[in-house]
Write a protein that holds these residues in place. Sequence first.
Motif, PDB file in Angstrom:
ATOM      1  N   UNK A  26       0.843  -1.196   0.000  1.00  0.00           N
ATOM      2  CA  UNK A  26       0.000   0.000   0.000  1.00  0.00           C
ATOM      3  C   UNK A  26       0.880   1.249   0.000  1.00  0.00           C
ATOM      4  N   UNK A  27       0.406   2.285  -0.661  1.00  0.00           N
ATOM      5  CA  UNK A  27       1.173   3.536  -0.707  1.00  0.00           C
ATOM      6  C   UNK A  27       1.140   4.212   0.662  1.00  0.00           C
ATOM      7  N   UNK A  28       2.133   5.049   0.937  1.00  0.00           N
ATOM      8  CA  UNK A  28       2.131   5.789   2.207  1.00  0.00           C
ATOM      9  C   UNK A  28       0.856   6.632   2.394  1.00  0.00           C
ATOM     10  N   UNK A  29       0.333   7.187   1.316  1.00  0.00           N
ATOM     11  CA  UNK A  29      -0.876   8.016   1.417  1.00  0.00           C
ATOM     12  C   UNK A  29      -2.088   7.184   1.844  1.00  0.00           C
ATOM     13  N   UNK A  30      -2.189   5.988   1.301  1.00  0.00           N
ATOM     14  CA  UNK A  30      -3.317   5.103   1.658  1.00  0.00           C
ATOM     15  C   UNK A  30      -3.156   4.609   3.091  1.00  0.00           C
ATOM     16  N   UNK A  31      -1.951   4.233   3.466  1.00  0.00           N
ATOM     17  CA  UNK A  31      -1.711   3.811   4.852  1.00  0.00           C
ATOM     18  C   UNK A  31      -2.065   4.947   5.803  1.00  0.00           C
ATOM     19  N   UNK A  32      -1.728   6.169   5.419  1.00  0.00           N
ATOM     20  CA  UNK A  32      -2.044   7.328   6.263  1.00  0.00           C
ATOM     21  C   UNK A  32      -3.553   7.493   6.453  1.00  0.00           C
ATOM     22  N   UNK A  33      -4.350   7.179   5.419  1.00  0.00           N
ATOM     23  CA  UNK A  33      -5.813   7.233   5.558  1.00  0.00           C
ATOM     24  C   UNK A  33      -6.291   6.242   6.610  1.00  0.00           C
ATOM     25  N   UNK A  39      -6.517   6.203  14.425  1.00  0.00           N
ATOM     26  CA  UNK A  39      -6.163   7.147  15.488  1.00  0.00           C
ATOM     27  C   UNK A  39      -7.411   7.847  16.038  1.00  0.00           C
ATOM     28  N   UNK A  40      -8.361   8.122  15.149  1.00  0.00           N
ATOM     29  CA  UNK A  40      -9.622   8.769  15.558  1.00  0.00           C
ATOM     30  C   UNK A  40     -10.644   7.756  16.054  1.00  0.00           C
ATOM     31  N   UNK A  41     -10.311   6.443  15.886  1.00  0.00           N
ATOM     32  CA  UNK A  41     -11.187   5.339  16.298  1.00  0.00           C
ATOM     33  C   UNK A  41     -12.568   5.440  15.642  1.00  0.00           C
ATOM     34  N   UNK A  42     -12.510   5.637  14.324  1.00  0.00           N
ATOM     35  CA  UNK A  42     -13.742   5.747  13.539  1.00  0.00           C
ATOM     36  C   UNK A  42     -13.656   4.822  12.329  1.00  0.00           C
ATOM     37  N   UNK A  43     -14.811   4.541  11.775  1.00  0.00           N
ATOM     38  CA  UNK A  43     -14.863   3.798  10.522  1.00  0.00           C
ATOM     39  C   UNK A  43     -14.400   4.707   9.394  1.00  0.00           C
ATOM     40  N   UNK A  44     -13.945   4.109   8.308  1.00  0.00           N
ATOM     41  CA  UNK A  44     -13.549   4.879   7.135  1.00  0.00           C
ATOM     42  C   UNK A  44     -14.779   5.553   6.536  1.00  0.00           C
ATOM     43  N   UNK A  45     -14.613   6.808   6.118  1.00  0.00           N
ATOM     44  CA  UNK A  45     -15.704   7.559   5.511  1.00  0.00           C
ATOM     45  C   UNK A  45     -15.851   7.158   4.044  1.00  0.00           C
ATOM     46  N   UNK A  46     -16.944   7.588   3.419  1.00  0.00           N
ATOM     47  CA  UNK A  46     -17.120   7.341   1.984  1.00  0.00           C
ATOM     48  C   UNK A  46     -15.984   7.969   1.182  1.00  0.00           C
ATOM     49  N   UNK A  47     -15.569   9.161   1.578  1.00  0.00           N
ATOM     50  CA  UNK A  47     -14.467   9.834   0.881  1.00  0.00           C
ATOM     51  C   UNK A  47     -13.175   9.016   0.997  1.00  0.00           C
ATOM     52  N   UNK A  48     -12.879   8.548   2.202  1.00  0.00           N
ATOM     53  CA  UNK A  48     -11.669   7.744   2.400  1.00  0.00           C
ATOM     54  C   UNK A  48     -11.747   6.429   1.635  1.00  0.00           C
ATOM     55  N   UNK A  49     -12.901   5.780   1.677  1.00  0.00           N
ATOM     56  CA  UNK A  49     -13.063   4.538   0.919  1.00  0.00           C
ATOM     57  C   UNK A  49     -12.922   4.788  -0.577  1.00  0.00           C
ATOM     58  N   UNK A  50     -13.418   5.922  -1.049  1.00  0.00           N
ATOM     59  CA  UNK A  50     -13.269   6.286  -2.458  1.00  0.00           C
ATOM     60  C   UNK A  50     -11.812   6.453  -2.847  1.00  0.00           C
ATOM     61  N   UNK A  51     -11.038   7.082  -1.986  1.00  0.00           N
ATOM     62  CA  UNK A  51      -9.604   7.260  -2.259  1.00  0.00           C
ATOM     63  C   UNK A  51      -8.879   5.920  -2.270  1.00  0.00           C
ATOM     64  N   UNK A  52      -9.240   5.050  -1.347  1.00  0.00           N
ATOM     65  CA  UNK A  52      -8.633   3.715  -1.304  1.00  0.00           C
ATOM     66  C   UNK A  52      -8.983   2.953  -2.575  1.00  0.00           C
ATOM     67  N   UNK A  53     -10.244   3.048  -2.973  1.00  0.00           N
ATOM     68  CA  UNK A  53     -10.717   2.367  -4.182  1.00  0.00           C
ATOM     69  C   UNK A  53      -9.994   2.882  -5.422  1.00  0.00           C
ATOM     70  N   UNK A  54      -9.791   4.197  -5.498  1.00  0.00           N
ATOM     71  CA  UNK A  54      -9.127   4.803  -6.653  1.00  0.00           C
ATOM     72  C   UNK A  54      -7.656   4.416  -6.743  1.00  0.00           C
ATOM     73  N   UNK A  55      -7.073   4.018  -5.627  1.00  0.00           N
ATOM     74  CA  UNK A  55      -5.651   3.686  -5.606  1.00  0.00           C
ATOM     75  C   UNK A  55      -5.383   2.195  -5.471  1.00  0.00           C
ATOM     76  N   UNK A  56      -6.398   1.391  -5.726  1.00  0.00           N
ATOM     77  CA  UNK A  56      -6.239  -0.055  -5.577  1.00  0.00           C
ATOM     78  C   UNK A  56      -6.826  -0.762  -6.784  1.00  0.00           C
ATOM     79  N   UNK A  57      -6.189  -1.821  -7.167  1.00  0.00           N
ATOM     80  CA  UNK A  57      -6.748  -2.617  -8.255  1.00  0.00           C
ATOM     81  C   UNK A  57      -7.070  -4.031  -7.790  1.00  0.00           C
ATOM     82  N   UNK A  58      -6.540  -4.396  -6.618  1.00  0.00           N
ATOM     83  CA  UNK A  58      -6.673  -5.790  -6.196  1.00  0.00           C
ATOM     84  C   UNK A  58      -7.897  -6.076  -5.333  1.00  0.00           C
ATOM     85  N   UNK A  59      -8.414  -5.091  -4.645  1.00  0.00           N
ATOM     86  CA  UNK A  59      -9.501  -5.376  -3.706  1.00  0.00           C
ATOM     87  C   UNK A  59     -10.746  -4.528  -3.962  1.00  0.00           C
TER      88      UNK A  59
END
Length: 191
Positions: A26-33, A39-59
């Motif tokens: 995983x890229x440092x930017x995705x790991x940072x998300x 750190x905030x003890x929250x679920x990933x937001x739609x925006x964060x999931x969108x960024x992960x999706x845009x930077x991934x081809x395997x999952x």
Amino acid sequence: MELTSTVRELIVKARIVSFEDWKSTHSPAIIALFQSADDRRVYLTDDELGKIEANSSSNLNLIPIARLLRDAATEIVDDARARVLASFPTITQPGGGLYPAARAEACWRDFWHFLRCVTYGIAGGSVEYTSDTGLHYMNLLYQELQVPLAAMVLGLQELKTASLSRVEPDLQPTLAPYFDRLIIKLQEFQK
């Protein structure tokens, strides 16, 4: 319920997830998300999931599952809680392992956080999402608080059951290992 300084220290150190093993996948930017959400003890937001999706081809097929589980978290935790209470009917009564009510609420909160951590693994497409060090401190915390481990393990198993019942049957074998990872780790606390 007043927490001792030992318990407060263990709470800080009891971090279930680690993204250390993701550096090669995983890229440092995705790991940072992921790290920021943890750190905030929250679920990933739609925006964060969108960024992960845009930077991934395997999952790509797993991102919607992480979103689905996040959106159904309250119901999933309620299902798991009901199963635990059915199996341990006196656990929240005087003398039970989750008495008084504050202890029970902490347990149900842990269920919510367990599911949150599992969704990180799913969204990241990596079953290797747990921290051995953080889980060690969680084990010490649970020992210090005398948490009823059998009930917690059952709760995790029921989180898995309730979650998998919400996805297509053909995806269930793909998702099960994400839950099993944490279930196995928690079962080790009982040894």
